[in-house]
Structures are given as C-alpha cells and as structure tokens.
Write an enzyme that holds these catalytic residues in place. Structure first.
Site, mmCIF file in Angstrom:
data_model
loop_
_atom_site.group_PDB
_atom_site.id
_atom_site.type_symbol
_atom_site.label_atom_id
_atom_site.label_comp_id
_atom_site.label_asym_id
_atom_site.label_seq_id
_atom_site.Cartn_x
_atom_site.Cartn_y
_atom_site.Cartn_z
ATOM 1 N N CYS A 81 0.583 -1.279 0.399
ATOM 2 C CA CYS A 81 -0.137 0.195 0.036
ATOM 3 C C CYS A 81 0.655 1.492 -0.215
ATOM 4 O O CYS A 81 1.769 1.504 -0.976
ATOM 5 C CB CYS A 81 -1.347 -0.271 1.400
ATOM 6 S SG CYS A 81 -1.973 1.110 1.120
ATOM 7 N N HIS B 40 -3.278 -4.764 0.189
ATOM 8 C CA HIS B 40 -3.498 -5.392 1.398
ATOM 9 C C HIS B 40 -3.084 -7.122 1.468
ATOM 10 O O HIS B 40 -4.104 -7.291 2.218
ATOM 11 C CB HIS B 40 -4.039 -4.970 2.790
ATOM 12 C CG HIS B 40 -4.078 -3.263 2.880
ATOM 13 N ND1 HIS B 40 -3.010 -3.066 3.347
ATOM 14 C CD2 HIS B 40 -4.540 -2.381 2.427
ATOM 15 C CE1 HIS B 40 -2.824 -1.610 3.585
ATOM 16 N NE2 HIS B 40 -3.967 -1.314 2.826
ATOM 17 N N GLU C 169 -1.289 -8.797 3.489
ATOM 18 C CA GLU C 169 -0.998 -9.634 4.919
ATOM 19 C C GLU C 169 -2.873 -9.495 5.444
ATOM 20 O O GLU C 169 -2.548 -9.787 7.472
ATOM 21 C CB GLU C 169 -0.347 -8.011 5.674
ATOM 22 C CG GLU C 169 -1.650 -6.769 6.319
ATOM 23 C CD GLU C 169 -1.275 -5.950 5.285
ATOM 24 O OE1 GLU C 169 -1.843 -5.327 5.597
ATOM 25 O OE2 GLU C 169 -1.568 -5.736 3.693
#
Length: 600
Positions: free
Chosen positions: A129, A244, A246
C-alpha cells in the site's frame, strides 16, 4: 500466580526450549512501523504473515538517524514497508494539492532513507500500500497525490472504486498481472507461462504510483489502468503492491513466502561474504581521477568507490593505470602530482601516486601487494586496492621499467590494449608483429623473474598463444569473456580457454556489455551464462570475475560495485559449493598470483 498457571507456564517454557534445539535460524524481516499519538505501532497481519512464512519479524520505528538506519540494516535480512498515510509530495518536488490526504511527517524521511539504503545493499524489499508509493518516491519515481491526477484531459478513463468500505480481508477488485514478471512467477501457481493472470485484491487507496522511475517497472494494473504493482528492472528482489496481502490470509501468503525465501538467500550470501575474500580483478576507476573524484565518498560519476564496495561486500579490486593508445590524459596538479605527466611511464606513476595518497588518509582502505595482504586487510576491516597496468606502453620500450613497476607493487601488466604496441599485436590491431614481438618476449621473461602476472586480455589470438609458450608461469586474462557466446575478437575461443587452463591460468569474465552480447543488451544473466560456459570448458579452477567497472563495464543486475552481492546470489542459486564460490570470487586468480610471486 496459582499452581495451575505456574505449571502451564513451565510447561510452555520447556516446550519452547525443546523446539529451539536443534533449529534452523530464521531470517529476520524488518517491518516499518506506523506512527500516531506518540506511538509506533503495527497491524498484526504483517508480523503474523512473516512468522507463518518462516521469518522473524522485528518492528522498525520511524527514526531518521543514518547511523541507526545503517545499524538496523546490518541486523535484518529483508525490509517490509507497511501501509499508512499519504507521502508528503515535497519529497518528490511537488506542491501539495487540495486532494492530498493526511501525511505522516514522522514516517516519510526515515522510510525514504531506509528504502534507498536497503536497495543499494541488494536487500529484498516488499512494499505494501503506502509501501509501494514509498518505493517509487525513494527510487526516483513519482506518486499521484490523488487518483484524479491520473485522469486524461477529456476524462475518458472510467475509474473503478479503489477505496471501499469493505473489510480488509475481502477482495474488492481485480488486477491484471503482466507475464514475465516477478509477481507473475510468484502468483501464477498452476498456470502455464504467459497465460493471463488476474488476481482479486483488496486495495484501499487514493494515492497511486504515477511514474515508476528508472529502477522500477509496472507488473500489475487495475482494470482502469491504475498501477497496482511494481518491481525492480535490475534483477533485484524488490516488489511493491498497492493492495493488502497481510489481511488476506492464505490468499496473501505467497508474497510473504517469497520475501522470506529471498531474505534467507540474502542472509546466506552475507554470511558467505563474512568468510570468503572477494576480488574484482579489473577496474578502471583511475580514468576518473582527472575529474577530482573522492573515492572515499559515494560518487555518481564512478562505479567503484568505498561506499559501493561496502554495500556490495567487495573486499578488493585491482585498479589499473590505463594507458590510451595515442594520448595521455590530463591529470590535475595535486600535492601528490605537482607536475602533470606527459608520457605513458610518468602517467602510470602519477596514477599510483594518487592511489597511494588516497590510501595514506586512512579512510578505510589500503594498498595490497600479495594475497596475504588482502586477507590481513579484510581481517582489519579494510578494503584493498591492488595496482595494475593496462597497456604495455607504460614501459616505453624499456625492459628495466618492469623492475620499477614491480617495486611500486604492480601485480600484473596487460600487454596491450585496443591497438598493437611494441610488445605484441592486439585483438583490434593490424598484425604488426605476427603475435608477440622480441621485446614482448623479453618483457615477459623479466616479469616472470620479478613475480608479475602476464595479462593477455585485449591481445590477438596469436599473441595469446605466443605468450602462453613464452611465459614460465601461468598467464591470466583479467577481463575477458567467451567468444562462442559473443563473437568478438576480444573474447577467448574455447581452444584458448582449454589452453589457458592446461597451463594453470585463469579467465576472468568481464561485464562489458559488448563482450557479452552482440547487441550489447546484456544483463546479469548473460554474464552468468559466460561464466557457466567458461567453467564447462576450462574448469571451475580457472575462472573468475573482472568487471571492467569504470571502463564501460556493468550490466543490469551488476551495474556497479554495490550490486556485486547479486553475483554471489546467482552462484548460490546455481548450487556452487562454498569452496567453488571462493575460487570464482578471486581464489583462482590469487592462486596464480601466489605461484607467480613465489618465483621472485
């Protein structure tokens, strides 16, 4: 604490101890922290994904101290740039626009600094990001302050929604991944090469990469053309994504698995460099002495300086006094050279005077004359410079000048350059002598007696064979490549490679693009192909690396001395043993040097 909880703690403690032995050391991934309310903080997805991939996460607080950043980079094996607020446009030379969101002044400079420093160390980097935008700005690109900046003049682009209200674990739009990219190879799984790859991702942003800059390229875009992923154009483990991973559980784990794998390889290469000695056998940095370079400082005009040697983990280089065929470069008057030289002999001496003056300042390097000097300097934390001469014109036809340069510490003399001289015919000459001249034979005999290596890079094929016969010690080619892969007279034929090996000599693969590919569009992969071929023909004990940096040598992936760790990473990928890597990284050349110097 009651007995039950104490028992549980002790049980967990014993379990942890048992799991730690034996263990495989995990690579360390440094993750940049977000910042707010006087607190450095990090969302759990980043560090949990790193652990799941086999790494050890450490949080890096936003500190802009160069010393702290350097020390941090010394202790991690990969860098993960986390998400967060907008980047201050002043760092890319732009004024803030009304659509700019909140910036995080505490993070910007520290993250830009650590990104560029990690990049120069060849450290694996994953930007997420805000992290992809940090990559772009740190490496010379630009970020659009808002997606509206990317609209065409007539508003023809139909923009999709890039900042949704959905949970971050939910995919919100798709991206198209370009074939033949690092991201494609990480993500394609069961797809065949070149099949279209569409990923569902969870992007939440209003800024975006506008210009990748000189070091990155686009590897994925959204349906509206917005850049969603970038990666290195220079064969480095550098990747940035706008989404994202994660937060995406198993759907995001591939990127973290890639990062940890790259971190493990980086750690292995770093640890290997702690144990071995690395030598580049030919660089032309003294050609830039007339421009008043400072070797101890990073200088964009040269490919070899002390900071770049440090970043690339290069222990030693042989700097040559290059003597052009018809002219003498004008050196500026200095305390070491009060009178600029006007002859080849004087010019070579002026170059060596300058190097000695640089070394006398005690700025982290020293001159070495022998292999033992190189190891001593490495153990003392010093880089080493050895002295060489490129073009026997420096002797000015006087055999006794060989004695003079031997006393100065020269380790080899390249008999000729791009033209015949009074010693021999050049690969680009006019066949003046039909090979080695009578004077050339006398010079070789004197070099043998004084412990100087005979270098036949640039020589005509007949000169090569004449010198091979005339020399009582093995000869070297300090910066040559393979003619079968690139048909250039400067390169060695397979027969020459075999003959060189049979006499105990070495061929040092060079990075001059025109000697690696006929179209000069060479990369690190072409350099490795020449090395692999030389090993196949001559054997592992008769090869090495002579970059020709600052003499127009350098290719993507091995563009300057800071990138030489990539050479080691390529060797490790080819599963060469540590002993073989040491031999390639200068051990073979130093074996010949010891043999030649032992005759003196």
């Amino acid at each position: 604490m009651n007995n039950s909880s104490l028992y549980d703690f002790n049980a967990q403690w014993h379990k942890a101890c048992d799991a730690a032995f034996p263990f495989r050391e995990r690579p360390v991934v440094g993750i940049t922290a977000n910042y707010g309310d006087m607190t450095a903080k990090l969302a759990e997805g980043y560090y949990k994904q790193v652990v799941a991939a086999g790494g050890v996460p450490v949080i890096i607080p936003p500190l802009d101290s160069p010393e702290v950043i350097q020390s941090t980079l010394n202790r991690i094996d990969a860098l993960l740039l986390s998400g967060g607020a907008d980047i201050n446009p002043l760092f890319q030379g732009d004024e803030p626009q009304p659509a700019l969101g909140g910036i995080n002044a505490e993070r910007d400079l520290p993250e830009l600094l650590i990104t560029r420093m990690a990049y120069h160390r060849q450290m694996p980097i994953l930007g997420i990001c805000r992290g992809i935008q940090t990559l772009a700005v740190a490496l010379g690109g630009k970020v659009a302050q808002d997606l509206s900046d990317l609209e065409t003049a007539d508003g023809a682009v139909k923009r999709i929604k890039h900042s949704q209200e959905a949970d971050r674990s939910v995919a919100t739009h798709s991206v198209c991944v370009k074939p033949d990219t690092l991201l494609y190879n990480i993500s394609r799984q069961t797809l065949k090469q070149h099949e279209p790859l569409r990923l569902l991702v969870n992007s939440f942003h209003h800024q975006a990469v506008k210009d990748c800059g000189p070091h990155l390229c686009v590897s994925a875009t959204a349906p509206d053309g917005v850049i969603e992923a970038v990666e290195s154009t220079e064969y480095k483990a550098v990747l940035g994504v706008q989404w994202h991973p994660e937060c995406m559980g198993d759907d995001g784990k591939d990127l973290f698995a890639w990062l940890v794998k790259a971190a493990r390889a980086y750690r292995q290469a770093q640890q290997l460099h702690d144990r071995i000695l690395t030598l580049d056998t030919h660089c032309d940095t003294p050609m830039f002495f007339p421009k008043n370079i400072d070797f101890t400082k990073r200088d964009s005009r040269i490919l070899v300086d002390l900071p770049k040697m440090t970043e690339g983990r290069l222990d030693a280089t042989i700097m040559v006094a290059y003597i052009p065929q018809n002219t003498i470069p004008q050196l500026p008057a200095t305390p070491a050279i009060p009178t600029p030289p006007t002859t080849p002999f004087a010019y070579a001496n002026a170059i060596f005077d300058t190097i000695e003056q640089m070394a006398a300042t005690g700025s982290g390097f020293a001159i070495a004359r022998t292999p033992d000097d190189l190891w001593h300097n490495k153990q003392a934390g010093l880089k080493s410079i050895m002295l060489g001469i490129e073009n026997g014109r420096a002797l000015e036809g006087n055999v006794d000048n060989v004695d003079h340069f031997a006393c100065r510490g020269v380790v080899y003399i390249t008999l000729c350059h791009n033209g015949d001289n009074d010693l021999c015919d050049s690969a680009k000459g006019s066949n003046t002598h039909g090979g080695l001249s009578t004077l050339g034979r006398e010079v070789i005999k004197r070099m043998n007696s004084l412990g100087l290596m005979v270098d036949l890079s640039h020589a005509h094929e007949k000169s090569f064979y004449d010198a091979l016969e005339a020399s009582a010690t093995p000869i070297v080619c300090s910066h040559s490549s393979c003619r079968v892969l690139c048909d250039h007279p400067r390169n060695l034929t397979d027969d020459q490679l075999r003959a060189l090996a049979q006499r105990g000599g070495v061929c040092q693969i060079t990075l001059y693009p025109g000697f690696l590919r006929k179209d000069s569009q060479a990369t690190i992969l072409d350099a490795m192909a020449h090395l692999d071929h030389a090993i196949e023909v001559a054997g592992i004990d008769h090869v090495g690396l002579g970059t020709d940096f600052d003499g127009d040598g350098g290719v993507p992936g091995l563009a300057d001395a800071s990138e030489l760790l990539n050479f080691t990473l390529q060797l490790l990928r080819r599963r060469y043993s540590e002993a073989d890597i040491q031999n390639i990284w200068g051990g073979n050349f130093l074996r010949v040097m010891r043999q030649v110097q032992s005759t003196h």
